[in-house]
Motif scaffolding. Sequence first.
Motif, short mmCIF file in Angstrom:
data_model
loop_
_atom_site.label_atom_id
_atom_site.label_comp_id
_atom_site.label_asym_id
_atom_site.label_seq_id
_atom_site.Cartn_x
_atom_site.Cartn_y
_atom_site.Cartn_z
N LYS A 116 -39.34 13.81 23.26
CA LYS A 116 -38.64 14.90 22.38
C LYS A 116 -38.09 15.97 23.60
N TYR A 117 -38.43 16.42 24.70
CA TYR A 117 -37.99 17.63 25.33
C TYR A 117 -36.53 17.17 26.02
N GLN A 118 -36.61 15.48 26.11
CA GLN A 118 -35.32 15.37 27.05
C GLN A 118 -34.28 15.39 25.78
N LYS A 119 -34.07 15.57 24.60
CA LYS A 119 -33.17 15.58 23.47
C LYS A 119 -33.26 16.64 23.03
N LYS A 120 -34.43 17.55 23.02
CA LYS A 120 -33.62 19.21 23.63
C LYS A 120 -32.93 19.96 24.16
N LEU A 121 -32.85 18.98 25.29
CA LEU A 121 -32.60 19.49 26.76
C LEU A 121 -30.82 19.08 26.39
N GLN A 122 -30.85 18.05 26.17
CA GLN A 122 -29.03 17.73 25.73
C GLN A 122 -28.96 18.70 24.65
N GLU A 123 -28.97 18.78 24.10
CA GLU A 123 -29.07 19.76 22.58
C GLU A 123 -28.65 21.62 23.42
N LYS A 124 -29.00 21.70 23.67
CA LYS A 124 -29.35 23.37 24.54
C LYS A 124 -28.15 23.03 25.86
N GLN A 125 -28.19 21.77 26.45
CA GLN A 125 -26.83 22.50 26.78
C GLN A 125 -25.61 22.03 26.83
N ALA A 126 -25.19 20.94 26.00
CA ALA A 126 -24.32 21.29 24.98
C ALA A 126 -24.03 22.27 24.58
N ASP A 127 -25.16 22.80 23.74
CA ASP A 127 -24.56 24.93 23.06
C ASP A 127 -24.07 25.24 24.31
N ALA A 128 -24.44 25.05 25.66
CA ALA A 128 -24.51 26.42 26.75
C ALA A 128 -22.90 25.52 27.13
N ASN A 129 -22.56 25.04 26.85
CA ASN A 129 -21.48 24.14 27.47
C ASN A 129 -20.42 24.81 26.53
N GLU A 130 -20.44 24.54 25.16
CA GLU A 130 -20.06 25.09 23.97
C GLU A 130 -19.57 26.67 24.34
N ILE A 131 -20.62 27.40 24.19
CA ILE A 131 -20.30 28.45 24.75
C ILE A 131 -19.93 29.03 25.99
N LYS A 132 -19.68 28.31 27.17
CA LYS A 132 -19.17 28.28 28.28
C LYS A 132 -17.64 28.25 27.78
N GLN A 133 -17.06 27.11 26.66
CA GLN A 133 -15.66 27.41 26.38
C GLN A 133 -15.75 28.36 26.31
N GLU A 134 -16.44 28.76 24.85
CA GLU A 134 -16.02 30.36 24.43
C GLU A 134 -15.85 31.35 24.80
N LEU A 135 -16.47 30.90 26.14
CA LEU A 135 -16.27 32.50 26.91
C LEU A 135 -15.45 32.65 27.50
N LYS A 136 -14.88 31.76 28.65
CA LYS A 136 -13.87 31.46 28.99
C LYS A 136 -12.41 31.86 28.35
N GLN A 137 -12.39 31.76 26.96
CA GLN A 137 -11.73 31.25 26.41
C GLN A 137 -10.84 33.22 26.35
N ALA A 138 -12.27 33.62 25.45
CA ALA A 138 -12.67 35.13 25.31
C ALA A 138 -11.80 36.00 26.64
N ARG A 139 -12.52 35.65 27.94
CA ARG A 139 -11.53 35.81 29.11
C ARG A 139 -10.41 35.50 29.31
#
Length: 147
Positions: A116-139
């Motif tokens: 359960k936590y491995q799946k949740k961790l993958q989802e959270k990390q994917a979300d974080a990576n998506e936000i990183k990309q948005e932040l890179k574009q915004a910067r």
Amino acid sequence: MMKKITKLAVLPLVLALGAGFSTLANAAQDCNAKRAAIEYQIQQAEKYGNYNRIAGLKKALSEVNAHCTNGSVLQDAQKKVAKLESKLADKQKDVQEVKADLREAQAKGDAKKVAKYQKKLQEKQADANEIKQELKQARAELASLQK
């Protein structure tokens, strides 16, 4: 039918604004792009007789005309970067919490919770990576506006 028209009518606005922010290095051009996109939407709404939409778009156009300046576009870009930085920090905190939960489940040998936590961790990390990309574009957008 009307929902389909509305979705089709919104697409050029989103594309115009997105293209305006990502390709134009001049804040004044961004204001012009916003105006042009809204004016296009007004034309489309008039074409289909969507009078409520016309009223809303005319209000939006007057807001852009009254408030869109080089400074306001720059300020909006700065706010976007700050908001995304905060969002990323929150998501990274979530990732750390899930990692702690995962370690605890692994220590207890609870295979069901580990999965359960491995799946949740993958989802959270994917979300974080998506936000990183948005932040890179915004910067990048902010940097282009500050030139």
